[in-house]
Design a protein around this motif. Sequence first.
Motif, PDB file in Angstrom:
ATOM      1  N   PHE A  71      -1.324   5.681   6.301  1.00  0.00           N
ATOM      2  CA  PHE A  71      -2.057   5.655   7.567  1.00  0.00           C
ATOM      3  C   PHE A  71      -3.311   4.792   7.474  1.00  0.00           C
ATOM      4  O   PHE A  71      -3.674   4.110   8.445  1.00  0.00           O
ATOM      5  CB  PHE A  71      -2.403   7.077   8.010  1.00  0.00           C
ATOM      6  CG  PHE A  71      -1.298   7.759   8.761  1.00  0.00           C
ATOM      7  CD1 PHE A  71      -1.182   7.601  10.135  1.00  0.00           C
ATOM      8  CD2 PHE A  71      -0.355   8.530   8.102  1.00  0.00           C
ATOM      9  CE1 PHE A  71      -0.157   8.202  10.842  1.00  0.00           C
ATOM     10  CE2 PHE A  71       0.683   9.140   8.790  1.00  0.00           C
ATOM     11  CZ  PHE A  71       0.788   8.974  10.163  1.00  0.00           C
ATOM     12  N   ASP A  72      -3.966   4.803   6.331  1.00  0.00           N
ATOM     13  CA  ASP A  72      -5.116   3.913   6.146  1.00  0.00           C
ATOM     14  C   ASP A  72      -4.699   2.461   6.323  1.00  0.00           C
ATOM     15  O   ASP A  72      -5.428   1.646   6.908  1.00  0.00           O
ATOM     16  CB  ASP A  72      -5.718   4.105   4.747  1.00  0.00           C
ATOM     17  CG  ASP A  72      -6.489   5.404   4.599  1.00  0.00           C
ATOM     18  OD1 ASP A  72      -6.928   5.957   5.628  1.00  0.00           O
ATOM     19  OD2 ASP A  72      -6.645   5.867   3.457  1.00  0.00           O
ATOM     20  N   ALA A  73      -3.503   2.147   5.860  1.00  0.00           N
ATOM     21  CA  ALA A  73      -3.021   0.763   5.892  1.00  0.00           C
ATOM     22  C   ALA A  73      -2.744   0.262   7.304  1.00  0.00           C
ATOM     23  O   ALA A  73      -2.710  -0.954   7.531  1.00  0.00           O
ATOM     24  CB  ALA A  73      -1.754   0.631   5.036  1.00  0.00           C
ATOM     25  N   ILE A  74      -2.528   1.169   8.256  1.00  0.00           N
ATOM     26  CA  ILE A  74      -2.258   0.731   9.635  1.00  0.00           C
ATOM     27  C   ILE A  74      -3.433   1.042  10.577  1.00  0.00           C
ATOM     28  O   ILE A  74      -3.262   1.145  11.791  1.00  0.00           O
ATOM     29  CB  ILE A  74      -0.946   1.324  10.178  1.00  0.00           C
ATOM     30  CG1 ILE A  74      -0.953   2.857  10.152  1.00  0.00           C
ATOM     31  CG2 ILE A  74       0.243   0.780   9.419  1.00  0.00           C
ATOM     32  CD1 ILE A  74       0.269   3.479  10.834  1.00  0.00           C
ATOM     33  N   GLY A  75      -4.610   1.181   9.980  1.00  0.00           N
ATOM     34  CA  GLY A  75      -5.823   1.224  10.783  1.00  0.00           C
ATOM     35  C   GLY A  75      -6.251   2.579  11.310  1.00  0.00           C
ATOM     36  O   GLY A  75      -7.111   2.651  12.195  1.00  0.00           O
ATOM     37  N   ALA A  95      -5.067  11.941  10.711  1.00  0.00           N
ATOM     38  CA  ALA A  95      -5.209  10.494  10.869  1.00  0.00           C
ATOM     39  C   ALA A  95      -5.441  10.205  12.347  1.00  0.00           C
ATOM     40  O   ALA A  95      -4.662  10.651  13.189  1.00  0.00           O
ATOM     41  CB  ALA A  95      -3.960   9.775  10.363  1.00  0.00           C
ATOM     42  N   GLN A  96      -6.522   9.473  12.661  1.00  0.00           N
ATOM     43  CA  GLN A  96      -6.881   9.247  14.060  1.00  0.00           C
ATOM     44  C   GLN A  96      -7.230   7.800  14.349  1.00  0.00           C
ATOM     45  O   GLN A  96      -7.721   7.075  13.478  1.00  0.00           O
ATOM     46  CB  GLN A  96      -8.087  10.112  14.452  1.00  0.00           C
ATOM     47  CG  GLN A  96      -7.801  11.581  14.628  1.00  0.00           C
ATOM     48  CD  GLN A  96      -9.005  12.312  15.192  1.00  0.00           C
ATOM     49  OE1 GLN A  96     -10.061  12.382  14.575  1.00  0.00           O
ATOM     50  NE2 GLN A  96      -8.851  12.873  16.385  1.00  0.00           N
ATOM     51  N   MET A 147       7.815   9.758  12.156  1.00  0.00           N
ATOM     52  CA  MET A 147       6.558   9.520  12.868  1.00  0.00           C
ATOM     53  C   MET A 147       5.842   8.289  12.331  1.00  0.00           C
ATOM     54  O   MET A 147       5.450   7.393  13.087  1.00  0.00           O
ATOM     55  CB  MET A 147       5.639  10.739  12.744  1.00  0.00           C
ATOM     56  CG  MET A 147       4.323  10.590  13.494  1.00  0.00           C
ATOM     57  SD  MET A 147       2.941  11.504  12.756  1.00  0.00           S
ATOM     58  CE  MET A 147       3.540  13.178  12.813  1.00  0.00           C
ATOM     59  N   LEU A 148       5.658   8.241  11.015  1.00  0.00           N
ATOM     60  CA  LEU A 148       4.927   7.140  10.402  1.00  0.00           C
ATOM     61  C   LEU A 148       5.630   5.808  10.636  1.00  0.00           C
ATOM     62  O   LEU A 148       4.988   4.807  11.002  1.00  0.00           O
ATOM     63  CB  LEU A 148       4.765   7.389   8.900  1.00  0.00           C
ATOM     64  CG  LEU A 148       4.157   6.236   8.092  1.00  0.00           C
ATOM     65  CD1 LEU A 148       2.731   5.972   8.530  1.00  0.00           C
ATOM     66  CD2 LEU A 148       4.224   6.538   6.602  1.00  0.00           C
ATOM     67  N   ALA A 149       6.947   5.766  10.449  1.00  0.00           N
ATOM     68  CA  ALA A 149       7.690   4.515  10.608  1.00  0.00           C
ATOM     69  C   ALA A 149       7.606   3.998  12.036  1.00  0.00           C
ATOM     70  O   ALA A 149       7.525   2.784  12.272  1.00  0.00           O
ATOM     71  CB  ALA A 149       9.145   4.724  10.198  1.00  0.00           C
ATOM     72  N   LEU A 154       4.916  -0.157  15.644  1.00  0.00           N
ATOM     73  CA  LEU A 154       4.011  -0.465  16.757  1.00  0.00           C
ATOM     74  C   LEU A 154       2.807  -1.261  16.273  1.00  0.00           C
ATOM     75  O   LEU A 154       2.369  -2.223  16.922  1.00  0.00           O
ATOM     76  CB  LEU A 154       3.559   0.830  17.430  1.00  0.00           C
ATOM     77  CG  LEU A 154       4.656   1.641  18.134  1.00  0.00           C
ATOM     78  CD1 LEU A 154       4.107   2.988  18.598  1.00  0.00           C
ATOM     79  CD2 LEU A 154       5.223   0.868  19.324  1.00  0.00           C
ATOM     80  N   GLN A 155       2.263  -0.868  15.129  1.00  0.00           N
ATOM     81  CA  GLN A 155       1.094  -1.558  14.595  1.00  0.00           C
ATOM     82  C   GLN A 155       1.413  -3.018  14.254  1.00  0.00           C
ATOM     83  O   GLN A 155       0.607  -3.923  14.509  1.00  0.00           O
ATOM     84  CB  GLN A 155       0.579  -0.814  13.358  1.00  0.00           C
ATOM     85  CG  GLN A 155      -0.750  -1.312  12.830  1.00  0.00           C
ATOM     86  CD  GLN A 155      -0.621  -2.442  11.832  1.00  0.00           C
ATOM     87  OE1 GLN A 155       0.455  -2.614  11.242  1.00  0.00           O
ATOM     88  NE2 GLN A 155      -1.691  -3.210  11.640  1.00  0.00           N
ATOM     89  N   GLN A 156       2.593  -3.259  13.715  1.00  0.00           N
ATOM     90  CA  GLN A 156       2.980  -4.618  13.335  1.00  0.00           C
ATOM     91  C   GLN A 156       3.076  -5.552  14.541  1.00  0.00           C
ATOM     92  O   GLN A 156       2.967  -6.765  14.406  1.00  0.00           O
ATOM     93  CB  GLN A 156       4.312  -4.585  12.598  1.00  0.00           C
ATOM     94  CG  GLN A 156       4.198  -4.018  11.187  1.00  0.00           C
ATOM     95  CD  GLN A 156       5.551  -3.808  10.529  1.00  0.00           C
ATOM     96  OE1 GLN A 156       6.591  -4.086  11.124  1.00  0.00           O
ATOM     97  NE2 GLN A 156       5.535  -3.319   9.299  1.00  0.00           N
TER      98      GLN A 156
END
Length: 428
Positions: A71-75, A95-96, A147-149, A154-156
Amino acid sequence: MRKQLTLICTLACSLTANAQKLSATEQKIIASVKQNMPQSEKLLVQLVNTNSGTLNQKGVQEVGAILRKEFDAIGFKTEWVAMPPAMQRAGHLVAQRKGKKGKKLFLIGHLDTVFELDMPFTTYTQLNDSTATGQGVNDMKGGDVVMLAALQALQQNGLLDNTTITAYFTGDEERKGEGEASRADFIAKAKESDVALAFESAAGLHSVATARRGSSSWQLKTYGQAGHSSTIFKPNVGYGAIFESARILNEFREKLSQEQYLTFNPGLIVGGSEVKYEVAKAHGEVAGKTNIISPEVAVAGDLRFLTEKQKEEARTKMREIVARNLPNTRAEITFTDNLPGMPPTPGNQKLAALADHVSRDLGFGPVTAGDPGSRGAGDVSLVAQYLDCLDGLGASGKGAHAPGETLNTKEFPLLVQRAALMIYRLTR
């Protein structure tokens, strides 16, 4: 040959039609999910191979650390919410990210499993081309990765910018710590959101949960007069604690087992001439002989229900049964609230309709609300009174809470795709 060409054309037309239902952005999201799937599967293996039974605080924290890094890696801004030492629980991962676009989402997962350190441990194993097994592989480490995937895809594509999303992973969902502190922060953060999406095990690609049963626990203790086995049943000795516990459990079965949405399960029983049961550790020790009448029995169980009314009525009947003692025995039962029920609401049904719409647009077919009687309790129930909720968005499989728990590996990437598009559409 002509039939084969017709089939190929039909399939191609179907895929084209489905693609046309997705925007160009949504097609990019799906492409990212597919591209990332090898890494998502690798992460799932790592999580499953880390024992994180609820009482294994070190293991739960290790699973949290693995997800926190992702989660840190995607902001996302991450934090660990510690629990009071007396609670004997590891804590929770939060994670927020905050913004002003779309609905504020509260995404729910959990880090723990039911498999404690004193139980046989099974690692992630691919059984065939559609099935994998391992402890917590669908409940709910598979759901955590779904959830994470979805969020990673979306982040990418730059689609998490300016959104408000809280991903909350509790560390003791399977055996919640006692006291308000256990879920105080969880509930407070949920109240700041508009919609809760929970990633507990999916009943399959075509089902979601708009309602869930609640759960509570009960402790039954029975007492009898110790003595030589040759004197059992005599008026001055009675029936002993074991027969009294058997009478009570059987009457529970006879009087309550046919009620819709109500279940109760004695999960642990210890009885003998010497009994030691530690509630906090879910551990019992016993000693006895066949020629000694048992003076004590301890039974630990759970009770599941859809509404508070159903819960209270069941408890009343159970207390009445416990009070009708066999000669020279006595019994007592206590109840502890764990999770409330989550009744279906119009808002929950709208979220199910969204899941159905997304699924059809993806070409996966319809999605309907499942039977709440087929599900256990979940953390989502704690916030159901505050916001619209939908559960069952995680990984699909069979045998949760049992040795040999499985994951449907063919449905796994499809469920990630569905989750990603649901989050995307909610946050527009």
